[in-house]
Design a protein around this motif. Structure first.
Motif, PDB file in Angstrom:
ATOM      1  N   ALA A  42       0.836  -1.203   0.000  1.00 55.59           N
ATOM      2  CA  ALA A  42       0.000   0.000   0.000  1.00 55.59           C
ATOM      3  C   ALA A  42       0.873   1.257   0.000  1.00 55.59           C
ATOM      4  O   ALA A  42       0.600   2.210  -0.737  1.00 55.59           O
ATOM      5  CB  ALA A  42      -0.932   0.001   1.213  1.00 55.59           C
ATOM      6  N   VAL A  43       1.930   1.247   0.790  1.00 55.79           N
ATOM      7  CA  VAL A  43       2.849   2.385   0.823  1.00 55.79           C
ATOM      8  C   VAL A  43       3.485   2.583  -0.553  1.00 55.79           C
ATOM      9  O   VAL A  43       3.574   3.712  -1.061  1.00 55.79           O
ATOM     10  CB  VAL A  43       3.928   2.204   1.915  1.00 55.79           C
ATOM     11  N   GLY A  44       3.913   1.498  -1.176  1.00 53.86           N
ATOM     12  CA  GLY A  44       4.511   1.586  -2.501  1.00 53.86           C
ATOM     13  C   GLY A  44       3.563   2.178  -3.525  1.00 53.86           C
ATOM     14  O   GLY A  44       3.953   3.022  -4.344  1.00 53.86           O
ATOM     15  N   THR A  45       2.306   1.778  -3.469  1.00 56.08           N
ATOM     16  CA  THR A  45       1.289   2.310  -4.387  1.00 56.08           C
ATOM     17  C   THR A  45       1.099   3.804  -4.159  1.00 56.08           C
ATOM     18  O   THR A  45       1.051   4.592  -5.106  1.00 56.08           O
ATOM     19  CB  THR A  45      -0.043   1.560  -4.206  1.00 56.08           C
ATOM     20  N   ALA A  46       0.996   4.208  -2.893  1.00 61.74           N
ATOM     21  CA  ALA A  46       0.799   5.623  -2.575  1.00 61.74           C
ATOM     22  C   ALA A  46       2.002   6.453  -3.013  1.00 61.74           C
ATOM     23  O   ALA A  46       1.848   7.566  -3.525  1.00 61.74           O
ATOM     24  CB  ALA A  46       0.540   5.808  -1.084  1.00 61.74           C
ATOM     25  N   GLN A  47       3.203   5.913  -2.840  1.00 63.77           N
ATOM     26  CA  GLN A  47       4.401   6.670  -3.199  1.00 63.77           C
ATOM     27  C   GLN A  47       4.608   6.756  -4.711  1.00 63.77           C
ATOM     28  O   GLN A  47       5.308   7.637  -5.176  1.00 63.77           O
ATOM     29  CB  GLN A  47       5.628   6.092  -2.503  1.00 63.77           C
ATOM     30  N   LYS A  48       3.977   5.893  -5.459  1.00 68.13           N
ATOM     31  CA  LYS A  48       3.999   6.044  -6.919  1.00 68.13           C
ATOM     32  C   LYS A  48       3.151   7.251  -7.322  1.00 68.13           C
ATOM     33  O   LYS A  48       3.457   7.929  -8.285  1.00 68.13           O
ATOM     34  CB  LYS A  48       3.470   4.786  -7.599  1.00 68.13           C
ATOM     35  N   ALA A  49       2.103   7.508  -6.551  1.00 68.42           N
ATOM     36  CA  ALA A  49       1.227   8.662  -6.824  1.00 68.42           C
ATOM     37  C   ALA A  49       1.834   9.957  -6.299  1.00 68.42           C
ATOM     38  O   ALA A  49       1.693  11.010  -6.916  1.00 68.42           O
ATOM     39  CB  ALA A  49      -0.151   8.433  -6.205  1.00 68.42           C
ATOM     40  N   HIS A  50       2.503   9.891  -5.130  1.00 74.22           N
ATOM     41  CA  HIS A  50       3.072  11.083  -4.481  1.00 74.22           C
ATOM     42  C   HIS A  50       4.365  10.695  -3.789  1.00 74.22           C
ATOM     43  O   HIS A  50       4.352   9.915  -2.843  1.00 74.22           O
ATOM     44  CB  HIS A  50       2.103  11.670  -3.448  1.00 74.22           C
ATOM     45  N   SER A  51       5.460  11.263  -4.237  1.00 77.17           N
ATOM     46  CA  SER A  51       6.734  10.972  -3.585  1.00 77.17           C
ATOM     47  C   SER A  51       6.787  11.670  -2.238  1.00 77.17           C
ATOM     48  O   SER A  51       5.989  12.549  -1.947  1.00 77.17           O
ATOM     49  CB  SER A  51       7.892  11.420  -4.470  1.00 77.17           C
ATOM     50  N   GLY A  52       7.727  11.275  -1.436  1.00 80.70           N
ATOM     51  CA  GLY A  52       7.917  11.918  -0.144  1.00 80.70           C
ATOM     52  C   GLY A  52       7.885  10.922   0.985  1.00 80.70           C
ATOM     53  O   GLY A  52       7.657   9.730   0.806  1.00 80.70           O
ATOM     54  N   TRP A  56      -6.408   0.858   3.213  1.00 84.87           N
ATOM     55  CA  TRP A  56      -5.196   1.412   3.796  1.00 84.87           C
ATOM     56  C   TRP A  56      -5.234   2.913   3.549  1.00 84.87           C
ATOM     57  O   TRP A  56      -5.507   3.339   2.428  1.00 84.87           O
ATOM     58  CB  TRP A  56      -3.945   0.852   3.122  1.00 84.87           C
ATOM     59  N   GLU A  57      -4.990   3.704   4.562  1.00 87.08           N
ATOM     60  CA  GLU A  57      -4.838   5.140   4.394  1.00 87.08           C
ATOM     61  C   GLU A  57      -3.356   5.445   4.556  1.00 87.08           C
ATOM     62  O   GLU A  57      -2.771   5.153   5.591  1.00 87.08           O
ATOM     63  CB  GLU A  57      -5.656   5.906   5.425  1.00 87.08           C
ATOM     64  N   VAL A  58      -2.764   5.980   3.511  1.00 84.20           N
ATOM     65  CA  VAL A  58      -1.337   6.289   3.492  1.00 84.20           C
ATOM     66  C   VAL A  58      -1.194   7.785   3.250  1.00 84.20           C
ATOM     67  O   VAL A  58      -1.843   8.335   2.356  1.00 84.20           O
ATOM     68  CB  VAL A  58      -0.613   5.498   2.373  1.00 84.20           C
ATOM     69  N   HIS A  62      -0.584  14.331   1.379  1.00 84.22           N
ATOM     70  CA  HIS A  62      -1.686  13.743   0.619  1.00 84.22           C
ATOM     71  C   HIS A  62      -2.265  12.577   1.403  1.00 84.22           C
ATOM     72  O   HIS A  62      -1.545  11.892   2.127  1.00 84.22           O
ATOM     73  CB  HIS A  62      -1.201  13.255  -0.747  1.00 84.22           C
ATOM     74  N   GLU A  63      -3.553  12.365   1.256  1.00 78.79           N
ATOM     75  CA  GLU A  63      -4.213  11.215   1.852  1.00 78.79           C
ATOM     76  C   GLU A  63      -4.609  10.295   0.705  1.00 78.79           C
ATOM     77  O   GLU A  63      -5.478  10.630  -0.101  1.00 78.79           O
ATOM     78  CB  GLU A  63      -5.455  11.644   2.631  1.00 78.79           C
ATOM     79  N   VAL A  64      -3.952   9.145   0.627  1.00 74.05           N
ATOM     80  CA  VAL A  64      -4.214   8.181  -0.430  1.00 74.05           C
ATOM     81  C   VAL A  64      -4.843   6.955   0.217  1.00 74.05           C
ATOM     82  O   VAL A  64      -4.260   6.360   1.125  1.00 74.05           O
ATOM     83  CB  VAL A  64      -2.916   7.788  -1.168  1.00 74.05           C
ATOM     84  N   GLN A  65      -6.044   6.615  -0.238  1.00 81.24           N
ATOM     85  CA  GLN A  65      -6.717   5.431   0.269  1.00 81.24           C
ATOM     86  C   GLN A  65      -6.623   4.325  -0.766  1.00 81.24           C
ATOM     87  O   GLN A  65      -6.931   4.533  -1.936  1.00 81.24           O
ATOM     88  CB  GLN A  65      -8.164   5.738   0.610  1.00 81.24           C
ATOM     89  N   THR A  69      -7.863  -5.164  -3.188  1.00 84.87           N
ATOM     90  CA  THR A  69      -7.436  -5.117  -4.589  1.00 84.87           C
ATOM     91  C   THR A  69      -6.119  -4.378  -4.807  1.00 84.87           C
ATOM     92  O   THR A  69      -5.477  -4.564  -5.838  1.00 84.87           O
ATOM     93  CB  THR A  69      -8.500  -4.426  -5.464  1.00 84.87           C
ATOM     94  N   GLY A  70      -5.749  -3.490  -3.896  1.00 86.31           N
ATOM     95  CA  GLY A  70      -4.540  -2.698  -4.051  1.00 86.31           C
ATOM     96  C   GLY A  70      -4.716  -1.477  -4.937  1.00 86.31           C
ATOM     97  O   GLY A  70      -3.761  -0.763  -5.215  1.00 86.31           O
ATOM     98  N   LYS A  71      -5.926  -1.197  -5.352  1.00 86.17           N
ATOM     99  CA  LYS A  71      -6.194  -0.039  -6.220  1.00 86.17           C
ATOM    100  C   LYS A  71      -6.447   1.213  -5.384  1.00 86.17           C
ATOM    101  O   LYS A  71      -7.057   1.158  -4.322  1.00 86.17           O
ATOM    102  CB  LYS A  71      -7.393  -0.320  -7.106  1.00 86.17           C
ATOM    103  N   ILE A  72      -5.985   2.351  -5.898  1.00 87.03           N
ATOM    104  CA  ILE A  72      -6.259   3.635  -5.252  1.00 87.03           C
ATOM    105  C   ILE A  72      -7.742   3.957  -5.446  1.00 87.03           C
ATOM    106  O   ILE A  72      -8.242   3.958  -6.577  1.00 87.03           O
ATOM    107  CB  ILE A  72      -5.390   4.750  -5.840  1.00 87.03           C
ATOM    108  N   VAL A  73      -8.429   4.214  -4.340  1.00 85.33           N
ATOM    109  CA  VAL A  73      -9.852   4.539  -4.409  1.00 85.33           C
ATOM    110  C   VAL A  73     -10.128   6.000  -4.028  1.00 85.33           C
ATOM    111  O   VAL A  73     -11.222   6.492  -4.257  1.00 85.33           O
ATOM    112  CB  VAL A  73     -10.704   3.574  -3.538  1.00 85.33           C
ATOM    113  N   SER A  74      -9.129   6.664  -3.458  1.00 91.20           N
ATOM    114  CA  SER A  74      -9.256   8.069  -3.112  1.00 91.20           C
ATOM    115  C   SER A  74      -7.848   8.663  -3.029  1.00 91.20           C
ATOM    116  O   SER A  74      -6.938   8.018  -2.518  1.00 91.20           O
ATOM    117  CB  SER A  74      -9.979   8.249  -1.780  1.00 91.20           C
TER     118      SER A  74
END
Length: 109
Positions: free
Chosen positions: A54-64, A80-82, A91-94, A99-104
């Motif tokens: 989940a962290v890896g997915t969120a960091q692909k959307a927003h680095s940091g 997962w809220e990352v 950023h708040e990435v859910q 499924t591992g897909k970003i939903v928010s």
């Protein structure tokens, strides 16, 4: 259950469970962080997607630097809220925990 709780506690000690209010540099209230950690510990076994994925997915959307990771269910299923912090915005990435897909994906408020 004990292993999951120990994992969450160790993540919090390592800074993985510390949430900051956007723009303030202030940590979320301790009570809120404890509730999030307890919920995560109780439900981590139900998540098909790991915390690290989940962290890896969120960091692909927003680095940091990730300042918070926890499980939640606010009526839309387990997510997962990352919260990645790019130095300017948090950023708040859910991510759907099944499924591992970003939903928010939005700025944290």
């Amino acid at each position: 259950m004990v292993i999951a709780a120990a994992t969450v506690v160790s993540l919090m000690a390592a800074g993985g469970g510390v949430a900051f209010a956007a723009g303030s540099g202030q940590a979320d209230p301790l009570k809120e962080r404890k509730q999030e950690a307890a919920f995560t510990a109780a439900h981590v076994g139900q998540a098909k997607v790991s915390r690290d994925d989940a962290v890896g997915t969120a960091q692909k959307a927003h680095s940091g630097r990730v300042v918070d990771v926890h499980l939640q269910d606010e009526g839309h299923g387990l997510r997962w809220e990352v919260k990645p912090d790019d130095g300017k915005h948090v950023h708040e990435v859910q991510i759907d925990a099944q499924t591992g897909k970003i939903v928010s994906d939005q700025l944290d408020d």
